[in-house]
Write a protein that holds these residues in place. Structure first.
Motif, PDB file in Angstrom:
ATOM      1  N   VAL A 188       0.851  -1.193   0.000  1.00  0.00           N
ATOM      2  CA  VAL A 188       0.000   0.000   0.000  1.00  0.00           C
ATOM      3  C   VAL A 188       0.886   1.242   0.000  1.00  0.00           C
ATOM      4  O   VAL A 188       1.771   1.389   0.846  1.00  0.00           O
ATOM      5  N   THR A 189       0.627   2.119  -0.959  1.00  0.00           N
ATOM      6  CA  THR A 189       1.474   3.297  -1.135  1.00  0.00           C
ATOM      7  C   THR A 189       0.717   4.613  -0.991  1.00  0.00           C
ATOM      8  O   THR A 189       1.306   5.682  -1.087  1.00  0.00           O
ATOM      9  N   ALA A 190      -0.604   4.546  -0.784  1.00  0.00           N
ATOM     10  CA  ALA A 190      -1.402   5.763  -0.621  1.00  0.00           C
ATOM     11  C   ALA A 190      -2.604   5.443   0.256  1.00  0.00           C
ATOM     12  O   ALA A 190      -3.085   4.301   0.281  1.00  0.00           O
ATOM     13  N   HIS A 191      -3.091   6.439   0.973  1.00  0.00           N
ATOM     14  CA  HIS A 191      -4.312   6.227   1.746  1.00  0.00           C
ATOM     15  C   HIS A 191      -5.123   7.507   1.859  1.00  0.00           C
ATOM     16  O   HIS A 191      -4.623   8.608   1.600  1.00  0.00           O
ATOM     17  N   ASN A 192      -6.371   7.337   2.240  1.00  0.00           N
ATOM     18  CA  ASN A 192      -7.268   8.468   2.416  1.00  0.00           C
ATOM     19  C   ASN A 192      -6.853   9.327   3.602  1.00  0.00           C
ATOM     20  O   ASN A 192      -6.164   8.865   4.519  1.00  0.00           O
ATOM     21  N   GLY A 193      -7.336  10.554   3.595  1.00  0.00           N
ATOM     22  CA  GLY A 193      -7.276  11.395   4.775  1.00  0.00           C
ATOM     23  C   GLY A 193      -8.591  11.313   5.517  1.00  0.00           C
ATOM     24  O   GLY A 193      -9.547  10.655   5.086  1.00  0.00           O
ATOM     25  N   CYS A 194      -8.665  11.985   6.648  1.00  0.00           N
ATOM     26  CA  CYS A 194      -9.876  11.914   7.460  1.00  0.00           C
ATOM     27  C   CYS A 194     -10.061  13.200   8.265  1.00  0.00           C
ATOM     28  O   CYS A 194      -9.124  13.675   8.916  1.00  0.00           O
ATOM     29  N   LEU A 195     -11.252  13.724   8.192  1.00  0.00           N
ATOM     30  CA  LEU A 195     -11.664  14.846   9.034  1.00  0.00           C
ATOM     31  C   LEU A 195     -12.741  14.340   9.986  1.00  0.00           C
ATOM     32  O   LEU A 195     -13.730  13.740   9.554  1.00  0.00           O
ATOM     33  N   GLN A 196     -12.545  14.555  11.281  1.00  0.00           N
ATOM     34  CA  GLN A 196     -13.561  14.200  12.268  1.00  0.00           C
ATOM     35  C   GLN A 196     -13.988  15.454  13.022  1.00  0.00           C
ATOM     36  O   GLN A 196     -13.133  16.215  13.494  1.00  0.00           O
ATOM     37  N   ASP A 273     -17.382  11.664  10.528  1.00  0.00           N
ATOM     38  CA  ASP A 273     -16.114  11.260   9.927  1.00  0.00           C
ATOM     39  C   ASP A 273     -16.229  11.484   8.425  1.00  0.00           C
ATOM     40  O   ASP A 273     -17.076  10.898   7.772  1.00  0.00           O
ATOM     41  N   ARG A 274     -15.380  12.354   7.882  1.00  0.00           N
ATOM     42  CA  ARG A 274     -15.381  12.631   6.437  1.00  0.00           C
ATOM     43  C   ARG A 274     -14.068  12.128   5.838  1.00  0.00           C
ATOM     44  O   ARG A 274     -13.004  12.678   6.092  1.00  0.00           O
ATOM     45  N   ARG A 275     -14.152  11.026   5.085  1.00  0.00           N
ATOM     46  CA  ARG A 275     -12.967  10.488   4.420  1.00  0.00           C
ATOM     47  C   ARG A 275     -12.673  11.306   3.168  1.00  0.00           C
ATOM     48  O   ARG A 275     -13.588  11.617   2.392  1.00  0.00           O
ATOM     49  N   GLU A 284      -9.865  22.645   2.204  1.00  0.00           N
ATOM     50  CA  GLU A 284     -11.060  22.853   1.397  1.00  0.00           C
ATOM     51  C   GLU A 284     -12.178  21.905   1.823  1.00  0.00           C
ATOM     52  O   GLU A 284     -13.353  22.285   1.848  1.00  0.00           O
ATOM     53  N   VAL A 285     -11.806  20.673   2.169  1.00  0.00           N
ATOM     54  CA  VAL A 285     -12.803  19.708   2.633  1.00  0.00           C
ATOM     55  C   VAL A 285     -13.454  20.193   3.920  1.00  0.00           C
ATOM     56  O   VAL A 285     -14.689  20.173   4.063  1.00  0.00           O
ATOM     57  N   GLU A 286     -12.640  20.651   4.872  1.00  0.00           N
ATOM     58  CA  GLU A 286     -13.197  21.116   6.140  1.00  0.00           C
ATOM     59  C   GLU A 286     -14.095  22.336   5.931  1.00  0.00           C
ATOM     60  O   GLU A 286     -15.180  22.426   6.540  1.00  0.00           O
ATOM     61  N   ARG A 309     -13.263  20.573  15.827  1.00  0.00           N
ATOM     62  CA  ARG A 309     -12.480  19.597  15.074  1.00  0.00           C
ATOM     63  C   ARG A 309     -11.840  18.607  16.041  1.00  0.00           C
ATOM     64  O   ARG A 309     -11.149  18.990  16.985  1.00  0.00           O
ATOM     65  N   LEU A 310     -12.044  17.312  15.783  1.00  0.00           N
ATOM     66  CA  LEU A 310     -11.438  16.261  16.588  1.00  0.00           C
ATOM     67  C   LEU A 310     -10.158  15.735  15.945  1.00  0.00           C
ATOM     68  O   LEU A 310      -9.213  15.347  16.642  1.00  0.00           O
ATOM     69  N   LEU A 311     -10.146  15.698  14.618  1.00  0.00           N
ATOM     70  CA  LEU A 311      -9.007  15.129  13.907  1.00  0.00           C
ATOM     71  C   LEU A 311      -8.976  15.674  12.494  1.00  0.00           C
ATOM     72  O   LEU A 311     -10.024  15.807  11.847  1.00  0.00           O
ATOM     73  N   LEU A 312      -7.781  15.977  12.021  1.00  0.00           N
ATOM     74  CA  LEU A 312      -7.579  16.271  10.607  1.00  0.00           C
ATOM     75  C   LEU A 312      -6.336  15.504  10.177  1.00  0.00           C
ATOM     76  O   LEU A 312      -5.208  15.931  10.417  1.00  0.00           O
TER      77      LEU A 312
END
Length: 406
Positions: A188-196, A273-275, A284-286, A309-312
């Motif tokens: 695995v070489t890439a993954h999603n981000g996450c906004l909580q 939780d916004r992936r 921009e997502v936030e 915001r809990l997590l970015l």
């Protein structure tokens, strides 16, 4: 079979027993009392002949993050003064087991070649993978250069800032490459981000017999939920170009509110939780999510709003310098599995982003089934195929030997 493979095979029983002991010590997060597991892990590593550094995160920082105790571990083994340092990172904290288990989630029971238990697959398994891969190299007598570090950390479930993030900020490590705990046969070489976010809607509680004297926060929350879930139809149109990753998604994972059945709810709290896919920009997502929440709640008179915001967590994308590491894992994976090993992305987010943010090339690889869903990771009856544990250990050890060859 290589010399390294033989050394790993000779310790199969010991490696399984090592993993069983790790699974039998709960590290549910929350509540996040993880120091006892780190202490026991350090003891086991010491028994194997490693020198272990125990780095205790200050209690005030841990409690401010909603946990109880964290001790992160580093093992350093140097083969020569020159050459690269490759770190291997796995996390010991896990989500609580939940319901539906047919095996004891802390029993580490073995049945039909599978070891069952919470974190048996993700990622206490890779405590065992990485430990016994390094042990094989250490005992191989091969002429190698550079160093290998084990980073066993305890804050992945809450974002990693007090795990790898804390070690990096404290200047306790600065490896040249990183391999992090895996969950599939792919590299695995890439993954999603996450906004909580935590979203609190304040109304005015009143007796249900006199609803006109209150302001119903739950009705406002219902309108907000409808808008949030409708937004997923928009997100489905934003397709990622990374294999293994599809589109963004917004999930409301927790709802709290009201005080009794005969009271109009005066307060409701949502946690969402916004992936975000690698192509998206976190700021921009936030801004988009906050604007949607604010505009929707504004349609409910008398409701006030708090957004916390809990997590970015930023998405991970491969750094150019990761190519040799990825190639070594693919080559050794093909040698062990007898088939080409592809690269892919994952919709999960991981602690790896904390290393790549520091410019450290990284890849995700470790013990796991062909796909993460096959292991029931973070679900009832999570398990690890023990054959996969040995295969992954061989891949890691031989890839390290290739990267560190003189």
């Amino acid at each position: 079979m290589t010399l390294i493979d033989q050394l790993i095979e000779n310790r199969t029983t010991q490696q399984i027993a090592f993993l069983q002991q790790l699974v039998r010590i709960p590290t549910d997060t929350p509540p996040g009392n993880n120091a006892p597991h780190a202490e026991r892990t350090a003891e086991l590593l010491t028994e194997l002949g490693f020198e272990v550094e125990k780095h205790v995160v200050p209690t005030a920082e841990v409690e401010a993050a909603g946990m109880q105790s964290i001790t992160n571990l580093i093992v350093r083994h140097r083969f020569s003064e020159d050459g690269p340092t490759i770190a291997l990172n796995a996390h010991g904290d896990v989500v609580p087991p939940g319901e539906g288990w047919t095996h004891d989630p802390y029993g580490a029971e073995i049945e039909n070649g599978k070891l069952y238990g919470r974190a048996a697959a993700v990622s206490k398994s890779d405590f065992a993978t990485y430990t016994f891969a390094l042990l094989a190299l250490k005992n191989s007598g091969l002429k190698l250069k550079g160093a290998v570090e084990l980073h066993f950390t305890y804050d992945e479930e809450f974002g990693g800032e007090l795990g790898p993030g804390w070690l990096l900020r404290q200047g306790l490590t600065r490896p040249d490459y990183l391999i992090a705990a895996g969950f599939s046969y792919q590299v695995v070489t890439a993954h999603n981000g996450c906004l909580q976010l935590e979203v609190t809607l304040h109304g005015l509680a009143s007796h249900a017999a006199y609803p006109h004297t209150g302001v119903d926060a739950l009705q406002a929350a219902n309108k907000l939920l409808t808008a949030l879930y409708a937004h997923n139809e928009v997100l489905k149109t934003r397709r990622s170009q990374v294999a293994g990753i599809t589109h963004p998604y917004l999930n409301v994972g927790r709802i709290e509110g009201g005080s009794n059945t005969n009271v109009v709810p005066g307060k409701v709290v949502l946690k969402l939780d916004r992936r975000m896919i690698p192509e998206e920009h976190p700021a921009e997502v936030e801004a988009e999510v906050r604007a949607l929440i604010e505009s929707t709640v504004a349609q409910s008179p008398g409701i006030t709003l708090d957004i916390k915001r809990l997590l970015l967590a930023h998405p991970m994308t491969p750094l150019p310098g990761a190519a040799p590491l990825i190639a070594a894992l693919q080559k050794q994976g093909e040698a062990v599995f007898g088939e080409p090993i592809p690269t892919s992305g994952t919709p999960l987010y991981t602690d790896v982003r904390l290393y790549t943010a520091q410019g450290i090339p990284a890849a995700i690889y470790g013990a796991g089934p062909r796909t993460v869903l096959e292991s029931n990771a973070k679900r009832a009856d999570e398990h690890l195929e023990l054959a996969d544990l040995q295969r992954a250990t061989r891949v890691i050890a031989n890839a390290l030997a290739e990267m560190l060859a003189c």
